[in-house]
Write an enzyme that holds these catalytic residues in place. Sequence first.
Site, PDB file in Angstrom:
ATOM      1  N   ASP A 126       0.785  -1.256   0.000  1.00 28.23           N
ATOM      2  CA  ASP A 126       0.000   0.000   0.000  1.00 28.23           C
ATOM      3  C   ASP A 126       0.808   1.292   0.000  1.00 28.23           C
ATOM      4  O   ASP A 126       0.255   2.345  -0.284  1.00 28.23           O
ATOM      5  CB  ASP A 126      -0.946   0.087   1.205  1.00 28.23           C
ATOM      6  N   ASP A 177      -9.059  -7.483   8.905  1.00 29.18           N
ATOM      7  CA  ASP A 177      -8.450  -6.344   8.217  1.00 29.18           C
ATOM      8  C   ASP A 177      -8.489  -5.091   9.076  1.00 29.18           C
ATOM      9  O   ASP A 177      -7.783  -4.119   8.778  1.00 29.18           O
ATOM     10  CB  ASP A 177      -9.221  -6.035   6.926  1.00 29.18           C
TER      11      ASP A 177
END
Length: 575
Positions: free
Chosen positions: A290, A514
């Site tokens: 990311d 998550d």
Amino acid sequence: MKFIGRRRWASAGVAFATAVATVGFALSAPAGAAPGCRVDYTASNWGGGGFGGKVKITNLGDALSSWTLKFTFPGSQKVTQGWSATWSQSGANVTATSMSWNGNLGTGASTEIGFNGSYTGSSNVDPTSFTLNGTVCTGQQPPTSTTTTTTTSGNPNPGNRVDNPYVGAKMYVNPDWSAKAAAEPGGSRVANQPTGVWIDRIAAITGTVDSRGIEGHLDEAVRQAAGAPLVIQFVIYNLPGRDCSALASNGELKPDEIGRYKTEYIDPIAAIFAKPAYKDLRIVTTVEIDSLPNLVTNVTPRPTAVPACDVMKANGNYVTGVGYALAKLGAVPNVYNYLDIGHHGWIGWDDNFGPTAELLFQAANASGSTKANVHGFIANTANYGALKEPYFTIEDSVNGTSVRQSKWVDWNRYVDEQSYAQAFRQRAVQAGFDPGVGMLIDTSRNGWGGAARPAGPGPKTSVDAYVNGGRLDRRIHTGNWCNQAGAGLGERPKAAPAAGIDAYVWMKPPGESDGASKEIPNNEGKGADKMCDPAYTGNIRNGNNMSGALPDAPLSGKWFSAQFQELMRNAYPAL
Ligand code: BGC
């Protein structure tokens, strides 16, 4: 881990589809300009009829405020995707017009544009004549255009390394994850799968309540290998200012703590990897998911900008840190570094795709690293994008309307992870990476099986009905990333499953959350991200849609039994 940030950027993403009819004569040289130009054209063949073209345009006349370049392919070549210009093609004739940001070309100034192309037959002959704003470019031409022929089978960074570390190798089963999976009803059906080991904080190097330390894993890996080649997969995930566009996995290091990242995190990891006892293991690293994609999409002036990502772009510590990690870990001859490339629902738009490849190349050459430290790239880490969408392709249209115009696709260039990963590989080579780089795809949670899985294409009543009826990915929006309801385990880990793909892997350990649905106090720096709250109605990065998250989720990385059960139920292939 948590991303997002997609969203096509103004109108640039529509350029190729609409350009053919609308551009071409619109832009011309200012009246009276003395014309003159030079073009340097370089084609790199990938093998299999694919190639990348680089076109450097030098203006040898008066300053221009916009330009149109034209040339004709001598053979069957087709531009499949272009960047840094609006590209169109009619028959063999190609037109590239300037973008708002590179139209100004002073006298003597150059700009470089590029494209991916395809051709049939055995040779890819370069075009020889170019015009700029209607003037033939007669400026000193390069001696001859360099056509380098490369194949996909090279090994980008030999050392002790093999081309594809997954071929002919066992894979490490993390006993800590395996025990949690096996303790779930029905969990023994998956507990023996290899999953990634996340080094998500400094303490994880020596071990935490959740997992043994790196040496513990490597010792166990040597035992599991029993003398045979074995791949063990680590996720390097602790950059300063980590996860700048979200809160669920914010890290322990503050945005400016690059010194600690180097000395307290990367250096000790590299020292352990380098121990002689581990020299026969194939150590695969997924490097900093990311981070770099966030610097492309979630920064000013994008509408999706997030202040924390602006900070990380300005201080350069993502690029510095990734370069440092690549250099240090890549110096260990049995380490295989794979850089994160987000996923198709994030980086698949034209205005994100090329810039991500270019930024990755920049990072691969930062902090003393070179591209030789990059063995490949990984797509879809901890995300949910379908591996392949069998019931529609990006080429389809309904009553003359392209699927790219559907709400779901929204002008993206890709509809699934495999096509995205394969195309990105080529674009990365175009950016300068070695032609031998290979791809990984995280298939841990993108199976999308179960009762809601479509069995065929949607109805051709409208483009939205067609796409929504046929798509396997049942998310509300491709920008949704947290504990997605309806998801299932995907393809089991597998070596060399498709062209250019080194392996399908389970980098995210299924069953690990998550992010928390609501604030949970912790000492890991993790916040509560709204995208993990099922009641949240969204933001610009997910098109202001509901989050699609499961309720009652624990902190990111913690065991989430309800999610594990759902992933098993919706597994595809079924368990
Ligand atoms: C978390 C990490 C965790 C990883 C794997 C990430 O979202 O931030 O702490 O190790 O997921 O489950």
